[in-house]
Enzyme design. Structure first.
Site, PDB file in Angstrom:
ATOM      1  N   GLU A  88       7.702   9.556  -8.019  1.00 18.23           N
ATOM      2  CA  GLU A  88       8.975  10.142  -8.085  1.00 18.23           C
ATOM      3  C   GLU A  88       9.097  11.435  -7.329  1.00 18.23           C
ATOM      4  O   GLU A  88       9.705  12.347  -7.861  1.00 18.23           O
ATOM      5  CB  GLU A  88       9.905  10.047  -9.261  1.00 18.23           C
ATOM      6  CG  GLU A  88      10.184   8.421 -10.002  1.00 18.23           C
ATOM      7  CD  GLU A  88      11.172   8.495 -11.073  1.00 18.23           C
ATOM      8  OE1 GLU A  88      11.853   7.682 -10.991  1.00 18.23           O
ATOM      9  OE2 GLU A  88      11.005   9.328 -11.948  1.00 18.23           O
ATOM     10  N   GLU A 118      10.521   0.385 -10.425  1.00 16.86           N
ATOM     11  CA  GLU A 118      11.062   0.535 -11.654  1.00 16.86           C
ATOM     12  C   GLU A 118      12.208  -0.159 -11.707  1.00 16.86           C
ATOM     13  O   GLU A 118      13.419   0.432 -11.076  1.00 16.86           O
ATOM     14  CB  GLU A 118      11.173   2.194 -11.945  1.00 16.86           C
ATOM     15  CG  GLU A 118       9.759   2.634 -12.411  1.00 16.86           C
ATOM     16  CD  GLU A 118       9.998   4.229 -12.829  1.00 16.86           C
ATOM     17  OE1 GLU A 118      11.213   4.401 -13.396  1.00 16.86           O
ATOM     18  OE2 GLU A 118       8.842   4.656 -12.745  1.00 16.86           O
TER      19      GLU A 118
END
Length: 660
Positions: A200, A277
């Site tokens: 991320e 995710e």
């Protein structure tokens, strides 16, 4: 339509009416004719070794689950029809001291959670592929996002950048870690089909350093990683967190698959789609309401991804536990005012509970994978659940008062300035990573109505004691989090006494409640940090005797001078011991939960190992105790309580939640 499906299965070499025993295993299906290639994204769908594959994955972090249970949890994952397990890899556990490593045999307190080689071996044995996410930053609601705290000893280090000081340590770590992953790669007949680069990165609160990402790629390739390299970010961040044309991009979200995948298709056309995710639940912070996601929402959102069609990794499939002091925290800014520590339980409202139970979401996955996966392979039956039991209530047998604890502190540091725990000259000059730290000003006079002031925001809680007696207010309600002793106040103060005190000791007991894993995570010093100054009235206190309380197993098991427990609760910080005797030998002892509803705030230690934190402010009210951590004979349970003790230790069959 049925005729078309029948033809489709025949083309795959399968019978649409085959029983599980007639089917090939996952590995047989993808490797029967040998292995010539790995996971490919050279077309709008994934192929593995030249055969179409949709990745149906679930996240399980080996370091949040006792190693004795890895095989059970992996088999439960495979029994749903999922074909892949995803895991992060925590740098701060594997290099627990500067240049001292533990991959299952390194002697750290968490050694039994760290045999990565075994975990990858078991994944293949259970017929699963693996997506490995080694970071070096992993987020994961994990202490400092997996970065080791000893990095902070390097002045002006710039983590998650191409800073040569930072990359020197990353290279040293990756040179140890990546060969383990390399030997387990799919093209080497192992389980690993993809490796994530960083994590991320697009949402990191720094100027994006693509040279850093390229250096990570080079390190991976130099260490023999040949499988697909990927990144993952929210789709709204564009390509800031990846290297277009070099790294395959995936997205993270919990709903509205169309919105995220549409953006991904624009950024990365003619490539497969994958949610790295997808959130079937969520995690908890202390003092919050327990988070859940309804089954109806989960079904709707999960099926939307499968029908799109796209590949997907459920984050989490099995959450597990933040054992010890390893929970992370969210933080909105560098001043700690918005600090939100994560609970010990990482249950995540996941398809498989913290203790390994099946939930309704588990059955949803089995049904939907069977509906959407065109590739039929052999899957095991879901294993029977491990039994849990309510052990007998235990009386507190012994206690150590605060002064008795400090007298046995494992080390002492004298200082003429404020030193954060990370900069202490202990642990082979790696500093203190976890636990509590005591700053003592000895032999001082405190006039009546004196005011103690700590500038900045405390990192993260503080108790004030004079001559071993607690002066600051115990935590008694959520409102107390807005008062002296906790992180929310700026420049907080407390009146110490209404009478003159002469030649006394003033102690500040400061707790590291978890370094932030998300947000402005660069300022992660704990204890008395560069932002904190301590004043007694107008005089700054700078001369300290410092006692690090790390609660390491080697210390926990050697504590002496236990005194008999009294009839009344004790006030202030102290340790309280009970003994659970298991008189019948068993190959595996039953799991349980320790019910902490009668206690206030602190940690629980079982047979020397810090099980985790508890706090009456909730939502979590019990600590998962795996039977794997119990032994035949006496099992010592020690509770370090900060404010007020209870008279007994109770057990529960299940987790207990109490919403604020």
């Amino acid at each position: 339509m049925l005729q078309i499906m029948h033809l489709f299965f025949l083309l795959l070499g399968l019978s649409p009416f085959a029983t599980s025993d007639d089917l090939p295993t996952l590995y047989e299906y993808y490797t029967t004719d040998g292995v010539s290639s790995g996971l490919s994204v050279d077309q709008p769908y994934f192929t593995l070794n030249g055969k179409n594959i949709t990745i149906y994955s679930g996240a399980m972090h080996y370091f949040r689950v006792p190693s004795q249970y890895w095989q059970d949890r992996l088999r439960k994952l495979r029994a749903t029809g999922l074909n892949t397990v995803e895991t992060y890899i925590p740098w701060n556990l594997h290099e627990f001291k500067n240049n001292v490593f533990d991959f299952g045999d390194g002697g750290s307190d968490y050694q039994r959670l760290l045999d990565l080689d075994l975990f990858l071996t078991l994944a293949k044995q259970e017929d699963l592929f693996v997506i490995a996410r080694p970071g070096p930053y992993i987020c994961a609601e994990w202490e400092w996002g997996g970065l080791p705290s000893w990095l902070l000893r390097e002045e002006a280090i710039s983590v998650r950048t191409s800073d040569p000081v930072y990359m020197k340590y990353v290279k040293r770590y990756f040179d140890k870690l990546l060969p383990i992953l390399a030997k387990h790669q799919f093209t080497k007949r192992g389980a690993v089909i993809a490796v994530q680069v960083e994590n991320e990165y697009a949402s990191a609160p720094i100027e994006k350093d693509h040279a850093y990402l390229q250096q990570l790629v080079d390190l991976m390739k130099d260490n023999g990683i040949v499988e697909l390299l990927v990144t993952s970010d929210g789709a709204g961040y564009g390509t800031d967190g990846t290297l277009p044309g070099v790294l395959f991009q995936t997205v993270n979200f919990g709903s509205d698959a169309k919105a995220s995948f549409s953006k991904l298709e624009e950024m990365q056309p003619n490539k497969p789609l994958m949610a790295m995710e997808f959130y079937p639940g969520w995690f908890d912070h202390w003092s919050e309401t327990h988070h859940t996601v309804s089954n109806s929402s989960f079904v709707k959102n999960y099926e939307e991804v499968l029908a799109y069609p796209a590949s997907i990794n459920l984050y989490m499939f099995h959450g597990g536990t933040n054992f010890g002091f390893l929970n992370g925290a969210n933080i909105g800014s560098g001043d700690n005012s918005n600090f939100q520590p994560t609970t010990t339980s990482y249950d995540y409202d996941a398809p498989l509970s913290e203790a390994g139970d099946y939930t309704d979401k588990y059955e949803v996955i089995r049904t939907l994978i069977k509906k959407y996966n065109p590739v039929q392979t052999k899957t095991p039956d879901p294993p029977e659940l491990y039994e849990r039991q309510v052990y007998p209530t235990l009386a507190i047998e012994g206690q150590l008062g605060y002064n008795d604890i400090i007298r046995q502190a494992p080390s002492t540091v004298l200082s003429t300035s404020d030193i954060p725990m990370e900069n202490l000259p202990i642990n082979d000059n790696s500093g203190q990573s976890y636990g509590y730290i005591v700053y003592r000003a000895s032999g001082i006079d405190i006039p009546a109505n004196s005011v103690l002031t700590i500038t900045g925001h405390v990192r993260d809680t503080v108790m004030v004691l004079i001559d071993g007696v607690l002066i600051s207010k115990p935590l008694s309600s959520l409102d107390d989090l807005n008062t002296f002793g906790f992180w929310k106040l700026d420049n907080s103060n407390i009146t110490l006494t209404t009478s003159d005190l002469v030649n006394v000791s003033l102690d500040l007991v400061i707790e590291n409640y978890g370094r932030a894993n998300y947000g402005n995570f660069f300022h992660q010093f704990k204890g008395l940090t560069p932002d904190n100054r301590v004043y007694l009235n107008d005089k700054e206190l700078q001369s300290w005797v410092i006692f690090p309380l790390e609660f390491q197993k080697s210390w926990n098991t050697k504590l002496t001078d236990w005194q008999p427990a009294g009839d009344e609760p004790t006030k202030g910080p102290g340790m309280h011991k009970a003994v659970l005797n298991i008189d019948t030998y068993a190959e595996r002892y039953n799991d349980t939960y320790i019910d902490m509803q009668e206690w206030n705030k602190g940690i629980v230690i079982v047979n020397g190992f810090v099980l985790g934190r508890y706090a009456f402010i909730g939502p979590q009210q019990a600590l998962y105790l795996p039977g794997a951590y119990l032994q035949h004979g006496d099992n010592e349970i020690i509770i370090f309580e900060q404010f007020e003790s209870a008279a007994q230790v109770k057990f529960s069959k299940d987790q207990i939640y109490k919403n604020p």
